[in-house]
Scaffold this active site. Sequence first.
Site, PDB file in Angstrom:
ATOM      1  N   HIS A 155      -3.574   6.979   2.271  1.00 47.69           N
ATOM      2  CA  HIS A 155      -3.915   5.638   1.784  1.00 47.69           C
ATOM      3  C   HIS A 155      -5.273   5.264   2.370  1.00 47.69           C
ATOM      4  O   HIS A 155      -5.555   5.524   3.547  1.00 47.69           O
ATOM      5  CB  HIS A 155      -2.839   4.645   2.231  1.00 47.69           C
ATOM      6  CG  HIS A 155      -3.234   3.225   2.020  1.00 47.69           C
ATOM      7  ND1 HIS A 155      -3.669   2.757   0.803  1.00 47.69           N
ATOM      8  CD2 HIS A 155      -3.287   2.162   2.879  1.00 47.69           C
ATOM      9  CE1 HIS A 155      -3.975   1.479   0.920  1.00 47.69           C
ATOM     10  NE2 HIS A 155      -3.753   1.092   2.154  1.00 47.69           N
ATOM     11  N   ASN A 200     -10.160  -0.496  -0.468  1.00 42.17           N
ATOM     12  CA  ASN A 200      -8.700  -0.393  -0.430  1.00 42.17           C
ATOM     13  C   ASN A 200      -8.134  -0.999  -1.715  1.00 42.17           C
ATOM     14  O   ASN A 200      -8.131  -2.217  -1.893  1.00 42.17           O
ATOM     15  CB  ASN A 200      -8.189  -1.143   0.808  1.00 42.17           C
ATOM     16  CG  ASN A 200      -6.675  -1.085   0.957  1.00 42.17           C
ATOM     17  OD1 ASN A 200      -5.967  -0.667   0.049  1.00 42.17           O
ATOM     18  ND2 ASN A 200      -6.183  -1.532   2.090  1.00 42.17           N
ATOM     19  N   CYS A 206       0.817  -1.224   0.000  1.00 42.61           N
ATOM     20  CA  CYS A 206       0.000   0.000   0.000  1.00 42.61           C
ATOM     21  C   CYS A 206       0.846   1.268   0.000  1.00 42.61           C
ATOM     22  O   CYS A 206       0.327   2.354  -0.268  1.00 42.61           O
ATOM     23  CB  CYS A 206      -0.937  -0.003   1.199  1.00 42.61           C
ATOM     24  SG  CYS A 206      -1.970  -1.461   1.227  1.00 42.61           S
TER      25      CYS A 206
HETATM   26  O1  UT7 Z   1      -3.877  -1.463   3.518  1.00 45.50           O
HETATM   27  C1  UT7 Z   1      -2.988  -2.361   4.091  1.00 45.50           C
HETATM   28  C2  UT7 Z   1      -2.933  -2.243   5.549  1.00 45.50           C
HETATM   29  N1  UT7 Z   1      -4.139  -2.794   6.126  1.00 45.50           N
HETATM   30  C3  UT7 Z   1      -4.783  -2.098   7.040  1.00 45.50           C
HETATM   31  O2  UT7 Z   1      -4.417  -0.982   7.341  1.00 45.50           O
HETATM   32  C4  UT7 Z   1      -5.949  -2.772   7.703  1.00 45.50           C
HETATM   33  C5  UT7 Z   1      -5.837  -2.595   9.206  1.00 45.50           C
HETATM   34  N2  UT7 Z   1      -6.883  -3.332   9.943  1.00 45.50           N
HETATM   35  C6  UT7 Z   1      -8.178  -2.981   9.891  1.00 45.50           C
HETATM   36  O3  UT7 Z   1      -8.580  -2.100   9.160  1.00 45.50           O
HETATM   37  C7  UT7 Z   1      -9.117  -3.680  10.849  1.00 45.50           C
HETATM   38  O4  UT7 Z   1      -8.375  -4.428  11.772  1.00 45.50           O
HETATM   39  C8  UT7 Z   1     -10.162  -4.614  10.163  1.00 45.50           C
HETATM   40  C9  UT7 Z   1     -11.143  -3.786   9.354  1.00 45.50           C
HETATM   41  C10 UT7 Z   1      -9.461  -5.615   9.274  1.00 45.50           C
HETATM   42  C11 UT7 Z   1     -10.958  -5.364  11.221  1.00 45.50           C
HETATM   43  O5  UT7 Z   1     -11.586  -4.434  12.099  1.00 45.50           O
HETATM   44  P1  UT7 Z   1     -11.396  -4.566  13.674  1.00 45.50           P
HETATM   45  O6  UT7 Z   1     -12.169  -3.483  14.285  1.00 45.50           O
HETATM   46  O7  UT7 Z   1      -9.922  -4.594  13.953  1.00 45.50           O
HETATM   47  O8  UT7 Z   1     -12.081  -5.930  13.958  1.00 45.50           O
HETATM   48  P2  UT7 Z   1     -11.503  -7.181  14.756  1.00 45.50           P
HETATM   49  O9  UT7 Z   1     -10.616  -7.978  13.878  1.00 45.50           O
HETATM   50  O10 UT7 Z   1     -10.991  -6.727  16.087  1.00 45.50           O
HETATM   51  O11 UT7 Z   1     -12.829  -7.968  15.025  1.00 45.50           O
HETATM   52  C12 UT7 Z   1     -13.861  -7.451  15.869  1.00 45.50           C
HETATM   53  C13 UT7 Z   1     -15.049  -8.386  15.800  1.00 45.50           C
HETATM   54  C14 UT7 Z   1     -14.676  -9.858  15.958  1.00 45.50           C
HETATM   55  O12 UT7 Z   1     -15.733 -10.511  16.619  1.00 45.50           O
HETATM   56  P3  UT7 Z   1     -15.658 -10.849  18.182  1.00 45.50           P
HETATM   57  O13 UT7 Z   1     -14.423 -11.699  18.350  1.00 45.50           O
HETATM   58  O14 UT7 Z   1     -15.526  -9.511  18.885  1.00 45.50           O
HETATM   59  O15 UT7 Z   1     -16.944 -11.554  18.457  1.00 45.50           O
HETATM   60  C15 UT7 Z   1     -14.606 -10.348  14.534  1.00 45.50           C
HETATM   61  O16 UT7 Z   1     -14.818 -11.717  14.425  1.00 45.50           O
HETATM   62  O17 UT7 Z   1     -15.657  -8.276  14.517  1.00 45.50           O
HETATM   63  C16 UT7 Z   1     -15.711  -9.566  13.892  1.00 45.50           C
HETATM   64  N3  UT7 Z   1     -15.556  -9.382  12.471  1.00 45.50           N
HETATM   65  C17 UT7 Z   1     -16.569  -9.149  11.643  1.00 45.50           C
HETATM   66  N4  UT7 Z   1     -17.891  -9.009  11.869  1.00 45.50           N
HETATM   67  C18 UT7 Z   1     -18.668  -8.748  10.795  1.00 45.50           C
HETATM   68  C19 UT7 Z   1     -14.393  -9.415  11.761  1.00 45.50           C
HETATM   69  N5  UT7 Z   1     -14.670  -9.186  10.456  1.00 45.50           N
HETATM   70  C20 UT7 Z   1     -16.003  -9.018  10.374  1.00 45.50           C
HETATM   71  C21 UT7 Z   1     -16.866  -8.751   9.300  1.00 45.50           C
HETATM   72  N6  UT7 Z   1     -18.189  -8.627   9.551  1.00 45.50           N
HETATM   73  N7  UT7 Z   1     -16.428  -8.609   8.037  1.00 45.50           N
END
Ligand code: UT7
Length: 332
Positions: free
Chosen positions: A256, A286, A116
């Site tokens: 980005h 993205n 990225c």
């Molecule tokens: O461009 C390259 C660099 N990449 C980035 O900068 C991405 C950086 N990371 C992120 O943007 C975020 O970490 C994500 C968008 C990938 C995920 O968001 P998050 O707020 O960090 O979610 P999480 O992984 O902490 O998950 C929170 C909850 C979990 O459920 P529990 O364990 O709290 O019950 C996940 O299982 O959300 C759940 N979850 C979802 N729920 C609905 C994870 N993905 C999804 C989804 N839909 N797509």
Amino acid sequence: MQKINAVITSVGGYVPEFRLTNAVLETLVDTNDEWIKSRTGIEERRILKGEGLATSDMGVPAVLEICKKRGIDPMEIDCMIVATVTPDMVFPSTANLICDKIGAKNAWGFDLSAACSGFLFGLTTAASFIESGRYKKVVVVGADKMSSIVDYSDRTTCIIFGDGAGAVLLEPTTEDIGVKDSILRSDGSGKDFLHMKAGGSLKPASIETVTAKEHFIFQDGQPVFKAAVKGMADTAFELLERNSLTGDDIAWLVPHQANKRIIDATANRINLSHEKVMLNIQKYGNTTAGTIPLCLWDWEKQLHKGDKLVLAAFGGGFTWGATLITWGYDSN
Ligand code: UT7
């Protein structure tokens, strides 16, 4: 002799027509529109559909647009840098393929792999080529067909990524405009959190790697999120500080587009009001190396000569950084 600066003189872009909405993703994986919008800011992304179409096929219209707007023939291009992690083929480079498709027969070029942050790394490299006096027209493309490496059964990654390409032309000037400064960083220990497991020389493609879905993006979202907030905000802040600038001096932040929450944190850190932040994540998602040039493409008409822009990125590798530019022209 007067100092030669490298200035962007034209911007082009391309996004495929097909829109993959949050509603459609709800039918593929256990997710919902509300979660995606509130956690990332994304509403839809564009996907390149069709047999035989690849990253170069998005780069080509972006570069041709540049040439048309600037009134130049592709034969005038000296060098083409293509930032991508989804090259058409491992080799030859996508830069070669784009040059061939548009008839840029006088250009040499190469692909640059910095995920990225690829566009920023490419822009800084291209600016150095121009500043040295050696080249007069260098094109930087940021392009990725992320749909080719996304597992549409993995809800943690398939909601994020889209396809697209943006491109800029850099030319020399003795005016005090153009690419002013960059702080770029990389840290290979970040590989554990964001990578593709197979397909490289470490683990060549095999029936086993395909069965184990190892040719898709692997991301451990939370650590990447934390590192992205810190990396983008810190380098943007440091860049302003060492150029004796504050958020008030900046016309636009061009971040980005990985996650709206990362973008907000970066804007807050440099004290920039949110109306000065380019944001198109809601419609493209993205697009990896494509996000920053696609922002410039979308906002080109609102940019004025002398505007100071901070470009900031964070990506797999880890790679990150920020670049300060003074915009070089009024469009229309
Ligand atoms: O461009 C390259 C660099 N990449 C980035 O900068 C991405 C950086 N990371 C992120 O943007 C975020 O970490 C994500 C968008 C990938 C995920 O968001 P998050 O707020 O960090 O979610 P999480 O992984 O902490 O998950 C929170 C909850 C979990 O459920 P529990 O364990 O709290 O019950 C996940 O299982 O959300 C759940 N979850 C979802 N729920 C609905 C994870 N993905 C999804 C989804 N839909 N797509």
